[in-house]
Scaffold this active site. Sequence first.
Site, PDB file in Angstrom:
ATOM      1  N   GLU A 355      41.109  35.297  45.170  1.00  0.00           N
ATOM      2  CA  GLU A 355      41.687  34.240  45.996  1.00  0.00           C
ATOM      3  C   GLU A 355      40.662  33.770  47.025  1.00  0.00           C
ATOM      4  O   GLU A 355      40.193  34.568  47.851  1.00  0.00           O
ATOM      5  CB  GLU A 355      42.931  34.740  46.721  1.00  0.00           C
ATOM      6  CG  GLU A 355      44.088  35.089  45.805  1.00  0.00           C
ATOM      7  CD  GLU A 355      45.340  35.500  46.572  1.00  0.00           C
ATOM      8  OE1 GLU A 355      46.404  35.589  45.940  1.00  0.00           O
ATOM      9  OE2 GLU A 355      45.260  35.713  47.800  1.00  0.00           O
ATOM     10  N   CYS A 356      40.311  32.515  46.990  1.00  0.00           N
ATOM     11  CA  CYS A 356      39.477  31.872  47.995  1.00  0.00           C
ATOM     12  C   CYS A 356      38.113  32.550  48.106  1.00  0.00           C
ATOM     13  O   CYS A 356      37.211  32.270  47.330  1.00  0.00           O
ATOM     14  CB  CYS A 356      40.211  31.812  49.331  1.00  0.00           C
ATOM     15  SG  CYS A 356      39.572  30.542  50.446  1.00  0.00           S
ATOM     16  N   ALA A 357      37.936  33.467  49.054  1.00  0.00           N
ATOM     17  CA  ALA A 357      36.661  34.167  49.165  1.00  0.00           C
ATOM     18  C   ALA A 357      36.325  34.896  47.878  1.00  0.00           C
ATOM     19  O   ALA A 357      35.157  34.974  47.475  1.00  0.00           O
ATOM     20  CB  ALA A 357      36.705  35.151  50.338  1.00  0.00           C
ATOM     21  N   SER A 451      40.997  31.246  42.204  1.00  0.00           N
ATOM     22  CA  SER A 451      41.272  29.927  42.778  1.00  0.00           C
ATOM     23  C   SER A 451      41.231  30.026  44.300  1.00  0.00           C
ATOM     24  O   SER A 451      41.086  31.109  44.862  1.00  0.00           O
ATOM     25  CB  SER A 451      42.645  29.417  42.336  1.00  0.00           C
ATOM     26  OG  SER A 451      43.677  30.076  43.061  1.00  0.00           O
TER      27      SER A 451
END
EC number: 6.3.5.9
Length: 859
Positions: A355-357, A451
């Site tokens: 997620e993200c990072a 994502s």
Amino acid sequence: MSTPRIAVAAPASGQGKTTVAVGIMAALSRAGHVVAPAKVGPDYIDPGYHALATGRPGRNLDPWLLGGPEAIAPMLAHACAATTPADVAVVEGVMGLHDGRIGTDGFASTAHVAALTATPVVLVVDISSASRTVAATVHGMRTWGAAAGPGVDGGDVQVVGVVLNKAGSPRHADEARRAVASLGLPVLGVLPRDAGVSAPSRHLGLVPVAERADAAASLDRLAEQTAEHVDLDLLLDLARSAPPLDVAPWDPAAAIRDSAGPDPVHCFGGRPRVAVAGGRAFTFRYPETEELLRAAGCEPVVLDPATDRELPAGTAGLYLGGGFPEVHAAALSTNATLRDEIRDAVRAGMPTVAECAGLLYLCEQVDGHPFAGVVPARAAMHPRLTLRYLDATTGTDSVLGPAGSPVRGHEFHRTRTDPARGERPAWTADGDGHGFALDPAGTGRATVHASYLHVSWAGAPAMPAHLAAAVSDFAARSRTGDTAPVSRAAAAPTTGPRISAQPPMSTGPADAQLTDPLLHHGDTEVGPGLVDLAVNVRVSAPPPWLATQIRSATADLATYPSTGRATAAIARAHGVPEEMVLPTAGAAEAFTLVARALAPRRPVVVHPQFTEPDAALRRAGSPAEHVVLDAATGFALDDDAVVRVRAADPDLVVVGNPTNPTGVLHPREQVAALHGPTLLVDEAFLDALGAEREAATTLIDREMAGTLVVRSLTKTWGVAGLRAGYVVGDPALIARLRAQQAHWSVSTPAAVVMEATATPAARAEAEQLAEQARSWRAHLVAGLQRLGHRPVAGEAPFVLVRLGSGAREALRERGYAVRRGDTFPGLDAAWCRIAVRDPLTTDGLLRAVAEITPEEATA
């Protein structure tokens, strides 16, 4: 649930509610109360401060992310019941009291959560720009919910007290207090404007607590300030007015059991392990993530991608949550051994959620730094912030469940990937694809789900259930040999040369034959792809307020520069007459002016020392004699050294304090004892030690007969490209230097920097930077000592340590540039000078130091 509780809200963002909420939590905890912390909204950073303040996980109360309003009271009850039952719950709000998801009449606002949990509200109001008008604001906040009608909170919000923040003076505070008290609301306290208890910020808000080496000390000060200025007994009385709630605490085991996902896994040989990214670069994850993984039958184990050299033994799944890898990209990318292992494991089909990072970590590059290379995309910072809630569904069958599984999440990032999504997107939202769903091992479903979307699994418990089943399956196949090993931990050596698929990094110009050691500087060590620990500039860019003034100065570039205002500002800051001050184009110009103007016949330079004064004297035809301090005495300026200097009968003595490269701070009396006809003291790093140490050590005074002190502004303020410094000293000597200075050598932007950084506000900021540097230095020193090294006892924002001949080259091979020691008279190639950086960068360096083998570096 009968736990007393209070919500801390505000009329808008920026009023200080985080400071007040964390201060209340810390003060109550230090008074012996068991405090359950919570945060309205999806934020990760504030709950980190909550956890530090209370010793309990910070819970998020977000009706959107948790799946609906009915989930909020059970989650708050879980926060109060987990481990030791809480005495009181403190809920920090989000934005303004009634601000929620746009277009929903306040859904997921602080008021909405307060209504759902029957929690009384204390308002924090910034009064820095008002006094009596504050009462009108409070009155509106107190009554608007009932008057507005259609909002989800209705009239159920009870504002029961007020904390006034940022008062400018006692009179100002009394005026606002009386006005609010006239409403019949108690004022619990007033915090002064200069309380000095705010946390530092960056592009996504506050700096996470895990990244702040000074967080605990700052929290202690905040607790003391809050206990002094806020009536905690009255606050507890108000919290006890909250009515009981007939609600059962949220239970992760029940959530897994009642979800539409698989039953909890039961594996022969124990729970399958899921490596959960943590450490300073991966601080964004909800505590329920690990609770749900454990309830689903897995064993979450925290992995620090910056410092751990390998995956935990037995790893069969990977969860890479959010954080700031873009900030720490250099440190993360140098851990090539772990990057390679993660890449191999993921390509072998290890179930992976990013997620993200986590998405960034799996990309090929982030801002030019190499990363895992699993996701076929590159990422970079973007000027625009993405911040939004999303209704989404899984875009394909994956380890999180079948295609079309619904979820609610949020995005919060300032990076972008290129391409923005893969051929098979991880999520579908608003008719568009998001992220990457990959099946690198050809299993028939996506084993990589990456994502920007953050998901609270407490609102979608089927997803951790599906992930646990996939992890269990992968672990079983690994044991039977149907897939690649899940971890090289058992086989990989813990020492020895780094094994990497990438070619060795070029050693660059720093390893070329030195033609003149006195002209070698730290910037020569730096090269593409290297983490810069060689240059002593403390910040990568000027602070925004200073950068704005520098940009504004370009409007005056058509006019020849003037240093009059800068001279006056520097003189005021040091309490000396203006004729004792000479602005210069950095310290380098100052040393050149001294050599030319004084033309000494018998100069002596105390070494090891910054080589520029020595080089300037030689260029001026006045080569210096060297007095070298002894490593056996910690490079101290002892009585023997003073005797040796004076025995040379010098007409100019040059010494650094604190000395570069040793970092040793000499007593003022010892430095003054060196005095011949003229004494030149390089205090370029003295401001990095803080005002107290500076005042006790500096030779700057109204009486400076025969003395010159050189200061540099480039180190503290990140303006090396502007060349800004100055000399303070004997007016007669200053006049001689001024006569040698070329017209307009100090540019207009440099003069602006000198004036701006001499103000009380700037000096206060420098004091905070000095405090930060001290804690960061202590982290580096302690880490080197744990590895068996003995750094020189100093106080400057750099550390001198004897790592062994060849260590500097070995560190370059691992991606770290440090300053070579053999260019300083009195040192050899075994010495390295390391600039102090943030703890995560330091942890990466320490990992690299630990990897150096005896064959690579000899004492």
